[in-house]
Write a protein that holds these residues in place. Structure first.
Motif, PDB file in Angstrom:
ATOM      1  N   SER A  64     106.550 107.760  17.009  1.00  0.00           N
ATOM      2  CA  SER A  64     105.933 107.010  15.910  1.00  0.00           C
ATOM      3  C   SER A  64     105.718 105.553  16.298  1.00  0.00           C
ATOM      4  O   SER A  64     104.665 104.964  15.995  1.00  0.00           O
ATOM      5  CB  SER A  64     106.818 107.099  14.668  1.00  0.00           C
ATOM      6  OG  SER A  64     107.031 108.438  14.278  1.00  0.00           O
ATOM      7  N   ILE A  65     106.687 104.958  16.964  1.00  0.00           N
ATOM      8  CA  ILE A  65     106.562 103.550  17.370  1.00  0.00           C
ATOM      9  C   ILE A  65     105.423 103.381  18.374  1.00  0.00           C
ATOM     10  O   ILE A  65     104.622 102.439  18.286  1.00  0.00           O
ATOM     11  CB  ILE A  65     107.898 103.057  17.953  1.00  0.00           C
ATOM     12  CG1 ILE A  65     108.966 102.994  16.865  1.00  0.00           C
ATOM     13  CG2 ILE A  65     107.726 101.686  18.609  1.00  0.00           C
ATOM     14  CD1 ILE A  65     110.367 102.777  17.394  1.00  0.00           C
ATOM     15  N   LEU A  66     105.343 104.284  19.356  1.00  0.00           N
ATOM     16  CA  LEU A  66     104.268 104.199  20.345  1.00  0.00           C
ATOM     17  C   LEU A  66     102.904 104.307  19.658  1.00  0.00           C
ATOM     18  O   LEU A  66     101.969 103.566  19.985  1.00  0.00           O
ATOM     19  CB  LEU A  66     104.425 105.310  21.376  1.00  0.00           C
ATOM     20  CG  LEU A  66     105.571 105.168  22.372  1.00  0.00           C
ATOM     21  CD1 LEU A  66     105.688 106.429  23.227  1.00  0.00           C
ATOM     22  CD2 LEU A  66     105.365 103.952  23.272  1.00  0.00           C
ATOM     23  N   PHE A  68     102.172 103.625  16.527  1.00  0.00           N
ATOM     24  CA  PHE A  68     101.926 102.454  15.682  1.00  0.00           C
ATOM     25  C   PHE A  68     101.480 101.262  16.523  1.00  0.00           C
ATOM     26  O   PHE A  68     100.496 100.583  16.192  1.00  0.00           O
ATOM     27  CB  PHE A  68     103.186 102.101  14.906  1.00  0.00           C
ATOM     28  CG  PHE A  68     103.034 100.920  13.999  1.00  0.00           C
ATOM     29  CD1 PHE A  68     102.400 101.045  12.779  1.00  0.00           C
ATOM     30  CD2 PHE A  68     103.509  99.679  14.378  1.00  0.00           C
ATOM     31  CE1 PHE A  68     102.239  99.939  11.944  1.00  0.00           C
ATOM     32  CE2 PHE A  68     103.358  98.574  13.554  1.00  0.00           C
ATOM     33  CZ  PHE A  68     102.715  98.706  12.333  1.00  0.00           C
ATOM     34  N   VAL A  69     102.184 101.003  17.626  1.00  0.00           N
ATOM     35  CA  VAL A  69     101.819  99.874  18.494  1.00  0.00           C
ATOM     36  C   VAL A  69     100.421 100.086  19.079  1.00  0.00           C
ATOM     37  O   VAL A  69      99.600  99.156  19.146  1.00  0.00           O
ATOM     38  CB  VAL A  69     102.861  99.701  19.608  1.00  0.00           C
ATOM     39  CG1 VAL A  69     102.404  98.644  20.608  1.00  0.00           C
ATOM     40  CG2 VAL A  69     104.210  99.311  19.018  1.00  0.00           C
ATOM     41  N   GLY A  70     100.145 101.319  19.527  1.00  0.00           N
ATOM     42  CA  GLY A  70      98.824 101.591  20.075  1.00  0.00           C
ATOM     43  C   GLY A  70      97.730 101.484  19.036  1.00  0.00           C
ATOM     44  O   GLY A  70      96.626 100.978  19.315  1.00  0.00           O
ATOM     45  N   VAL A  72      97.583  99.607  16.357  1.00  0.00           N
ATOM     46  CA  VAL A  72      97.310  98.218  15.988  1.00  0.00           C
ATOM     47  C   VAL A  72      96.288  97.603  16.938  1.00  0.00           C
ATOM     48  O   VAL A  72      95.402  96.836  16.519  1.00  0.00           O
ATOM     49  CB  VAL A  72      98.623  97.408  15.981  1.00  0.00           C
ATOM     50  CG1 VAL A  72      98.340  95.921  15.845  1.00  0.00           C
ATOM     51  CG2 VAL A  72      99.527  97.873  14.852  1.00  0.00           C
ATOM     52  N   GLN A  73      96.375  97.940  18.231  1.00  0.00           N
ATOM     53  CA  GLN A  73      95.461  97.364  19.210  1.00  0.00           C
ATOM     54  C   GLN A  73      94.155  98.144  19.316  1.00  0.00           C
ATOM     55  O   GLN A  73      93.077  97.563  19.360  1.00  0.00           O
ATOM     56  CB  GLN A  73      96.152  97.309  20.579  1.00  0.00           C
ATOM     57  CG  GLN A  73      97.425  96.490  20.612  1.00  0.00           C
ATOM     58  CD  GLN A  73      97.204  95.048  20.209  1.00  0.00           C
ATOM     59  OE1 GLN A  73      96.186  94.442  20.576  1.00  0.00           O
ATOM     60  NE2 GLN A  73      98.130  94.471  19.453  1.00  0.00           N
ATOM     61  N   VAL A  83      94.799 106.871  20.534  1.00  0.00           N
ATOM     62  CA  VAL A  83      96.245 106.827  20.311  1.00  0.00           C
ATOM     63  C   VAL A  83      96.896 108.117  20.797  1.00  0.00           C
ATOM     64  O   VAL A  83      98.019 108.108  21.312  1.00  0.00           O
ATOM     65  CB  VAL A  83      96.539 106.595  18.812  1.00  0.00           C
ATOM     66  CG1 VAL A  83      98.013 106.820  18.501  1.00  0.00           C
ATOM     67  CG2 VAL A  83      96.134 105.190  18.406  1.00  0.00           C
TER      68      VAL A  83
END
Length: 257
Positions: A64-66, A68-70, A72-73, A83
């Motif tokens: 989930s974190i990966l 979310f970070v991906g 956003v960019q 993603v």
């Protein structure tokens, strides 16, 4: 000016112990080594079924974190579907194997060290030797084999958990269709990525098992020694996992995997 000499015990003891484990494994294949089947069954259960809840939770959150970070960019460039590429490759090549190994360092490697260190403090290891039972094949080999065989299975399960975590974020944050996300993941996720992760998990399993057992069998014969052995097992195992993973990254880049 001569360089200071390292203590021979620092280098000789770990190498000697590794050799004993390898010889015990060869003896097991040839039918000459005696292992504790009861220990093997118990440790296998502790290292597999009972580890699933924490492996599931941690890898689900990492995926989930990966994502979310991906997201956003990538959403800035209208490339939200990629993603799935980011999460799939990162989870299969690195995160599932490394995160699961780190969890097992703190959960199972520490348990091995504490259990064997307690046996050492209670002179149970000496009792085995007096009875003519070699503690390396009888006590160490079942623990190493359990992680060697079961950590790859946990890695596969961790991959699934990480991909599900990424899919949840992709469908919830980017409004991607779950079928489209999974189709994109299937396209990008090749056998080379999964094979690299599986090989890593096998090596990590052997490393965690050997380090935990070594620290336990070479602990001081008191309560403080048990604590120090447990701490040492966790620290050395985690550092070893990171070092081995970096070596795998260098080798994979060199051969183009």
């Amino acid at each position: 000016m001569p360089l200071p000499h390292l203590s021979t015990a620092v280098l000789v003891q770990p190498v000697s112990f590794l050799g004993q484990v390898l010889l015990a494994g060869v003896g097991l294949v040839r039918g000459r080594a005696r292992i504790s089947a009861r220990d093997l069954a118990r440790v296998s259960t502790e290292s597999s079924a009972r580890a699933l809840p924490i492996v599931t939770g941690v890898n689900l959150l990492v995926g989930s974190i990966l994502a979310f970070v991906g997201a956003v960019q990538l959403v800035k460039f209208g490339a939200g579907i990629y993603v799935a590429d980011l999460v799939g490759i990162a989870v299969a090549r690195e995160m599932a194997a490394v995160i699961t190994a780190v969890v097992m360092c703190g959960r199972t490697g520490a348990a091995f060290a504490a259990e064997l260190a307690t046996m050492q403090a209670n002179e149970e290891i000496d009792a085995y030797e007096v009875l003519g039972i070699d503690p390396v094949p009888y006590l160490v080999l079942p623990r190493v084999l359990s992680l060697l065989l079961l950590l790859p299975l946990l890695y596969i399960y961790a991959c699934l958990a990480g991909l599900v975590g990424g899919a949840l974020v992709g469908s919830g944050m980017l409004q991607l269709a779950p079928q489209a996300y999974m189709d994109r993941t299937a396209i990008i996720l090749g056998w080379s990525h999964l094979g690299l992760g599986l090989v890593k998990s096998v090596v990590f399993g052997a490393l965690i098992g050997i380090v935990g057992c070594y620290c336990g069998l070479h602990a001081q014969r008191n309560a403080a020694g048990v604590g120090r052995a447990t701490t040492k097992a966790v620290v050395v195992s985690i550092v070893g996992v990171i070092v081995v993973d970096s070596l795998f990254a260098i080798l994979a880049n060199a051969v183009g995997v």
